[in-house]
Design an enzyme around this catalytic site. Structure first.
Site, PDB file in Angstrom:
ATOM      1  N   VAL A 240       5.823   5.445  -4.016  1.00  0.00           N
ATOM      2  CA  VAL A 240       5.122   5.178  -2.851  1.00  0.00           C
ATOM      3  C   VAL A 240       5.472   3.757  -2.112  1.00  0.00           C
ATOM      4  CG1 VAL A 240       2.700   4.769  -1.719  1.00  0.00           C
ATOM      5  CG2 VAL A 240       2.927   5.973  -3.889  1.00  0.00           C
ATOM      6  N   CYS A 241       5.793   3.993  -0.928  1.00  0.00           N
ATOM      7  CA  CYS A 241       5.979   2.819   0.094  1.00  0.00           C
ATOM      8  C   CYS A 241       7.334   2.190  -0.481  1.00  0.00           C
ATOM      9  CB  CYS A 241       5.034   1.943   0.329  1.00  0.00           C
ATOM     10  SG  CYS A 241       5.093   0.806   1.395  1.00  0.00           S
ATOM     11  N   ALA A 242       7.490   0.691  -0.795  1.00  0.00           N
ATOM     12  CA  ALA A 242       8.462  -0.001  -1.265  1.00  0.00           C
ATOM     13  C   ALA A 242       8.808   0.540  -2.619  1.00  0.00           C
ATOM     14  CB  ALA A 242       8.088  -1.323  -1.239  1.00  0.00           C
TER      15      ALA A 242
ATOM     16  N   THR B 159      10.869   5.962   2.809  1.00  0.00           N
ATOM     17  CA  THR B 159       9.681   4.816   2.477  1.00  0.00           C
ATOM     18  C   THR B 159       8.919   4.393   3.720  1.00  0.00           C
ATOM     19  OG1 THR B 159       9.826   2.602   1.389  1.00  0.00           O
ATOM     20  CG2 THR B 159      11.576   3.127   2.919  1.00  0.00           C
TER      21      THR B 159
END
Length: 306
Positions: A109-111, A129
């Site tokens: 998730v994300c970073a 991302t």
């Protein structure tokens, strides 16, 4: 068989990156699906980006091919290129690599995509991302195919999602893939998530796209259709479930769903599920039978209109 969902937590983890997917799988478990959540980190106490310390285990559970390993994202100062990956023990990256090599699925998730990249799992694969971190991810991992303006990507058991709240979309997608769209819709409704989004596709799942209304009668009827969409559902049966006449149901259903009849709503669910099965290798004929059509002709007609 129980599916272990293992979250790898890093210092500065964003709470929603973690809590969103954890809530999805935890809610799915509440509805009887066999999920078991685990949290591991390099140290037992993990500071979050929002200041709340989190407790995690340091020993990895034994993982099987059906288990899922997720890396939530963390706070990344600006400019992101100045911040190293907040994982210092090579064993964490080894665990990511080993699980994928053994046939398991890894997600971020994300970073958290940076951790998958550091483990070499993004090379030659599509990934994404947070939009603020895409350029840096592409620079750090030139062999990765960074996809922009999508909510999540899946490529050879490597699943990545965009910023923060998109982890919920990713988790619902994985629940739908394992247990069908009705299970994902049930979880989403319980979480009051009425607009589940679907990867690169702009439209939401039909089970949720037509749920933004406030008509409890129609919600009850939709609940019945969602669970039994592969069965014959006469209008009289649906009207009885809603406690209204057939004519009243038809008019109220159309008003609540933007013009759909109950039958058209059911066919939309059948088509969506069939498309999912076909995309995972099923033939048109087997997909048609699975979703309740007597033969493939109706499914082919519906596909040609969509």
């Amino acid at each position: 068989m129980t599916c272990r969902i293992v979250f790898l937590l890093v210092p500065g983890v964003h709470l929603l990156d973690l809590a969103g997917p954890a809530q999805v799988f935890g809610t799915a478990a509440d509805f009887g699906h066999p999920y078991e959540l685990h949290y591991v980190a390099e140290r037992e106490l993990v500071p979050s980006a929002q200041g709340l310390p989190l407790q995690a285990g340091t020993d990895w559970p034994e993982l099987g091919v059906d288990d899922l390993l997720i890396v939530p994202g963390w706070r990344v100062p600006d400019p992101p290129a100045t911040v190293p990956l907040p994982l210092h023990d090579p064993a964490s990256l080894d665990a990511l690599r080993a699980h994928h090599a053994a046939g398991g699925t890894v997600a971020s998730v994300c970073a958290g995509a940076e951790a998958l990249g550091a483990a070499g799992l993004l090379d030659g694969r599509r990934c994404t991302t947070h939009h603020d971190l895409q350029d840096d991810l592409a620079r750090r991992h030139p062999r990765a195919h960074v996809v922009r303006d999508v909510l999540y990507t899946t490529d050879d058991r490597v699943v990545t999602s965009a910023g923060i709240a998109s982890g919920i979309d990713l988790a619902l997608h994985l629940v739908a893939g394992r247990h069908g769209p009705a299970a994902a819709a049930q979880v989403a409704r319980d979480m009051v998530v009425y607009a589940r989004r679907n990867g690169h596709e702009p439209q939401a799942s039909a089970m949720l796209r037509h749920r933004s209304h406030l008509d409890d009668t129609i919600h009850r009827v939709q609940d019945l259709i969602d669970v039994r969409f592969a069965e014959p559902l006469p209008l009289a049966t649906l009207a009885g479930a809603g406690g209204v006449s057939e004519r009243t149901l038809t008019r109220a259903f159309s008003r609540a769903t933007g013009g759909l009849t109950p039958l058209r709503y059911q066919q939309t669910l059948r088509l969506e599920r069939a498309e999912h099965l076909i995309s995972h290798g099923a033939t048109v004929e087997s997909a048609a039978r699975e979703v309740g059509f007597d033969d493939a002709r109706m499914l082919r007609r519906l596909r040609s209109r969509s």
